[in-house]
Design a protein around this motif. Structure first.
Motif, PDB file in Angstrom:
ATOM      1  N   ARG A 171       0.666  -1.376  -0.086  1.00 34.18           N
ATOM      2  CA  ARG A 171       0.093  -0.082  -0.071  1.00 34.18           C
ATOM      3  C   ARG A 171       0.880   1.204  -0.014  1.00 34.18           C
ATOM      4  N   SER A 172       1.871   1.208   0.820  1.00 38.17           N
ATOM      5  CA  SER A 172       2.622   2.543   1.016  1.00 38.17           C
ATOM      6  C   SER A 172       3.848   2.789   0.240  1.00 38.17           C
ATOM      7  N   ASP A 173       4.526   1.666  -0.086  1.00 40.74           N
ATOM      8  CA  ASP A 173       5.949   1.761  -0.805  1.00 40.74           C
ATOM      9  C   ASP A 173       5.958   1.599  -2.276  1.00 40.74           C
ATOM     10  N   CYS A 174       4.689   1.157  -2.908  1.00 38.13           N
ATOM     11  CA  CYS A 174       4.861   0.835  -4.449  1.00 38.13           C
ATOM     12  C   CYS A 174       3.945   2.038  -5.135  1.00 38.13           C
ATOM     13  N   ILE A 175       4.326   2.421  -6.179  1.00 35.01           N
ATOM     14  CA  ILE A 175       3.420   3.156  -6.973  1.00 35.01           C
ATOM     15  C   ILE A 175       2.523   2.454  -7.598  1.00 35.01           C
ATOM     16  N   ILE A 176       1.655   2.911  -8.402  1.00 36.52           N
ATOM     17  CA  ILE A 176       0.625   2.221  -9.372  1.00 36.52           C
ATOM     18  C   ILE A 176       0.873   2.410 -10.657  1.00 36.52           C
ATOM     19  N   PRO A 177       1.302   1.396 -11.495  1.00 35.92           N
ATOM     20  CA  PRO A 177       1.484   1.856 -12.807  1.00 35.92           C
ATOM     21  C   PRO A 177       0.142   2.003 -13.515  1.00 35.92           C
ATOM     22  N   GLU A 197      13.633   9.639  -3.308  1.00 39.67           N
ATOM     23  CA  GLU A 197      13.796   9.806  -4.730  1.00 39.67           C
ATOM     24  C   GLU A 197      13.360   8.468  -5.541  1.00 39.67           C
ATOM     25  N   LYS A 198      13.506   7.371  -4.787  1.00 39.98           N
ATOM     26  CA  LYS A 198      13.219   6.035  -5.654  1.00 39.98           C
ATOM     27  C   LYS A 198      11.736   5.641  -5.748  1.00 39.98           C
ATOM     28  N   THR A 199      11.335   5.240  -6.802  1.00 38.86           N
ATOM     29  CA  THR A 199      10.025   4.479  -7.111  1.00 38.86           C
ATOM     30  C   THR A 199      10.214   2.987  -6.927  1.00 38.86           C
ATOM     31  N   LEU A 200       9.168   2.291  -7.004  1.00 36.84           N
ATOM     32  CA  LEU A 200       9.239   0.909  -6.996  1.00 36.84           C
ATOM     33  C   LEU A 200       7.686   0.218  -6.993  1.00 36.84           C
ATOM     34  N   TYR A 201       7.545  -0.739  -7.967  1.00 31.78           N
ATOM     35  CA  TYR A 201       6.306  -1.524  -7.947  1.00 31.78           C
ATOM     36  C   TYR A 201       6.931  -2.961  -8.467  1.00 31.78           C
ATOM     37  N   TYR A 202       6.020  -3.881  -8.066  1.00 34.61           N
ATOM     38  CA  TYR A 202       6.393  -5.375  -8.429  1.00 34.61           C
ATOM     39  C   TYR A 202       5.456  -5.900  -9.513  1.00 34.61           C
ATOM     40  N   GLU A 203       6.353  -6.436 -10.464  1.00 34.21           N
ATOM     41  CA  GLU A 203       5.380  -6.886 -11.765  1.00 34.21           C
ATOM     42  C   GLU A 203       4.565  -8.037 -11.349  1.00 34.21           C
ATOM     43  N   ARG A 204       5.105  -8.955 -10.684  1.00 27.41           N
ATOM     44  CA  ARG A 204       4.252 -10.004 -10.348  1.00 27.41           C
ATOM     45  C   ARG A 204       3.977 -10.209  -8.733  1.00 27.41           C
ATOM     46  N   MET A 205       2.644 -10.493  -8.227  1.00 22.19           N
ATOM     47  CA  MET A 205       2.524 -10.523  -6.835  1.00 22.19           C
ATOM     48  C   MET A 205       1.591 -11.996  -6.746  1.00 22.19           C
ATOM     49  N   ALA A 206       1.639 -12.562  -5.867  1.00 18.95           N
ATOM     50  CA  ALA A 206       0.567 -13.613  -5.443  1.00 18.95           C
ATOM     51  C   ALA A 206       0.279 -13.728  -3.957  1.00 18.95           C
ATOM     52  N   PHE A 207      -0.884 -13.918  -3.509  1.00 15.71           N
ATOM     53  CA  PHE A 207      -1.303 -13.696  -2.195  1.00 15.71           C
ATOM     54  C   PHE A 207      -2.043 -15.082  -1.774  1.00 15.71           C
ATOM     55  N   ALA A 208      -2.283 -15.228  -0.299  1.00 14.89           N
ATOM     56  CA  ALA A 208      -2.949 -16.234   0.198  1.00 14.89           C
ATOM     57  C   ALA A 208      -3.531 -15.800   1.517  1.00 14.89           C
ATOM     58  N   ALA A 244      -0.201 -10.373 -12.584  1.00 18.12           N
ATOM     59  CA  ALA A 244       1.202 -10.001 -13.276  1.00 18.12           C
ATOM     60  C   ALA A 244       1.087  -8.985 -14.248  1.00 18.12           C
ATOM     61  N   TYR A 245       1.658  -7.845 -14.065  1.00 20.23           N
ATOM     62  CA  TYR A 245       1.556  -6.835 -15.135  1.00 20.23           C
ATOM     63  C   TYR A 245       2.247  -7.085 -16.243  1.00 20.23           C
ATOM     64  N   ASN A 246       3.059  -7.898 -16.510  1.00 17.87           N
ATOM     65  CA  ASN A 246       3.406  -8.567 -17.621  1.00 17.87           C
ATOM     66  C   ASN A 246       2.480  -9.207 -18.627  1.00 17.87           C
ATOM     67  N   LEU A 247       1.317  -9.416 -18.257  1.00 20.41           N
ATOM     68  CA  LEU A 247       0.274  -9.943 -19.246  1.00 20.41           C
ATOM     69  C   LEU A 247      -0.465  -8.698 -19.388  1.00 20.41           C
ATOM     70  N   GLU A 265      -8.524  -5.509 -17.221  1.00 25.14           N
ATOM     71  CA  GLU A 265      -7.149  -6.202 -16.647  1.00 25.14           C
ATOM     72  C   GLU A 265      -7.341  -7.587 -16.117  1.00 25.14           C
ATOM     73  N   ARG A 266      -6.266  -8.227 -16.250  1.00 22.85           N
ATOM     74  CA  ARG A 266      -6.270  -9.851 -16.084  1.00 22.85           C
ATOM     75  C   ARG A 266      -5.926 -10.047 -14.529  1.00 22.85           C
ATOM     76  N   PHE A 267      -6.494 -10.782 -13.963  1.00 19.22           N
ATOM     77  CA  PHE A 267      -6.181 -11.516 -12.613  1.00 19.22           C
ATOM     78  C   PHE A 267      -6.532 -12.952 -12.653  1.00 19.22           C
ATOM     79  N   LYS A 268      -5.965 -13.675 -11.591  1.00 15.30           N
ATOM     80  CA  LYS A 268      -6.276 -15.060 -11.475  1.00 15.30           C
ATOM     81  C   LYS A 268      -6.660 -15.336  -9.991  1.00 15.30           C
ATOM     82  N   VAL A 269      -7.953 -15.840  -9.757  1.00 16.04           N
ATOM     83  CA  VAL A 269      -8.076 -16.146  -8.199  1.00 16.04           C
ATOM     84  C   VAL A 269      -8.582 -17.763  -7.974  1.00 16.04           C
ATOM     85  N   PHE A 270      -8.176 -18.127  -6.813  1.00 11.94           N
ATOM     86  CA  PHE A 270      -8.412 -19.466  -6.531  1.00 11.94           C
ATOM     87  C   PHE A 270      -9.020 -19.852  -5.168  1.00 11.94           C
ATOM     88  N   ILE A 271      -9.591 -20.835  -4.808  1.00  5.74           N
ATOM     89  CA  ILE A 271      -9.843 -21.483  -3.665  1.00  5.74           C
ATOM     90  C   ILE A 271      -9.653 -23.069  -3.741  1.00  5.74           C
TER      91      ILE A 271
END
Length: 322
Positions: A37-43, A105-116, A140-143, A153-159
């Protein structure tokens, strides 16, 4: 029913850490939702500067839905793993050597993320392995085509279930949406609500339980491993009707190594391995996959294992055993 209404907001989830956050390894690292939430920019989409749905929005939308559907259950706080960091800098730091950049002065976001999100109050046991219900997602922003205008936008969800012995995921095709395309976060809520409502816990547990009653001799194991390597090179015309194998050569080699050495799922003294243990060797090797292919491969491994079970019951019906 107003499914978007938050009955059990995420900040009321049990803050206890889940049984283990290493549900995937590969090149990932664990981060906190608060860091996302706090450290990553939003593409943004480059041509119209419209914002993408952020990782945090995605996680919170799924978590709110889980809280709604399972409001009377214990729900653990989401665990998040990320990979492929995309680093940048603010305009004022243009031309400044990287080693001289200060944090602001730095910006950051992660191209790929998974959570459970683990729900430990819904659980079962198979062969002494505790399985806990788990819900999660992959982004995955690479998609995405971020160089174009805003689009779906593309997402994957599971149970499914997490094996607490090894943190392997047990995900069936009935508990997976592999290409969810949406434009607004509330659409995530609607899709996840439908997925959770239609998920048949008993059916999945019965399917996993049945695997323990069938198995492979050492000779059959060797044949299946050989056929798994052959599958990758089969002409497309021969693949229809054959259970998909998405593991790579190095992962298949890991399965072979663990067949002899794994503390929980290795063969017995006669070389026999039941299909539940074999399945866990497969899902264990899959933890080295990249985030964007991790769940897809996981789903295919249950289909492959169940196909072997059917091939044992009805000889000649499994390409891997024929």
């Amino acid at each position: 029913m107003e499914i978007a209404k938050v009955i059990n907001p995420i900040n009321q989830f049990n803050q206890k850490k889940t049984s283990d956050d290493a549900f995937i390894v590969s090149n990932t690292k664990a981060v906190l939702l608060e860091q996302i939430r706090s450290d990553c920019i939003i593409p943004n989409f480059a041509k119209d500067n419209e914002s993408t749905i952020s990782h945090a929005e995605f996680i919170e939308a799924v978590a709110d839905t889980v809280g709604h559907v399972f409001q009377n259950e214990e729900i653990l706080y989401p665990v998040v793993r990320v990979s492929h960091p995309i680093k940048g800098r603010i305009p004022e730091a243009m031309g400044k050597p990287a080693k001289e950049l200060i944090p602001s002065e730095k910006t950051l976001y992660y191209e790929r993320m998974a959570f459970a999100i683990e729900i430990p109050s819904i659980r079962d046991t198979i062969m002494g392995n505790d399985l806990s219900l788990v819900v999660g997602g992959v982004r995955a922003y690479n998609l995405e085509n971020l160089y174009s205008r805003k689009s779906l936008e593309r997402f994957k969800v599971f149970i499914g279930f997490k094996n607490l012995v090894c943190t392997n995921f047990c995900i069936s095709s009935d508990g997976f949406v592999g290409d969810l395309r949406i434009s607004q976060p509330h659409e995530i809520v609607e899709a996840v609500f439908q997925l959770l409502a239609e998920f048949n816990v008993v059916k999945v547990i019965d399917s996993l339980t049945s695997l323990q009653h069938y198995g492979l001799t050492e000779k059959q194991f060797a044949q299946v491993i050989g056929k798994m390597k052959m599958y990758q090179h089969l002409p497309k015309s021969l693949k229809p009707g054959i259970a998909t194998n998405l593991l790579g050569d190095s992962q298949i080699s890991t399965v072979v190594k663990d067949y002899y050495n794994d503390d929980s799922f290795c063969r017995d003294n006669e070389g026999y391995i039941n299909l539940f243990n074999f399945y866990n060797l497969l899902t264990g090797a899959n933890k080295s996959s990249y985030i964007d292919s991790f769940i897809d491969r996981n789903v295919s491994l249950l289909e492959l294992s169940d196909g072997l079970r059917k091939g044992i019951v009805n000889p000649g019906t499994s390409w891997y055993l024929s």
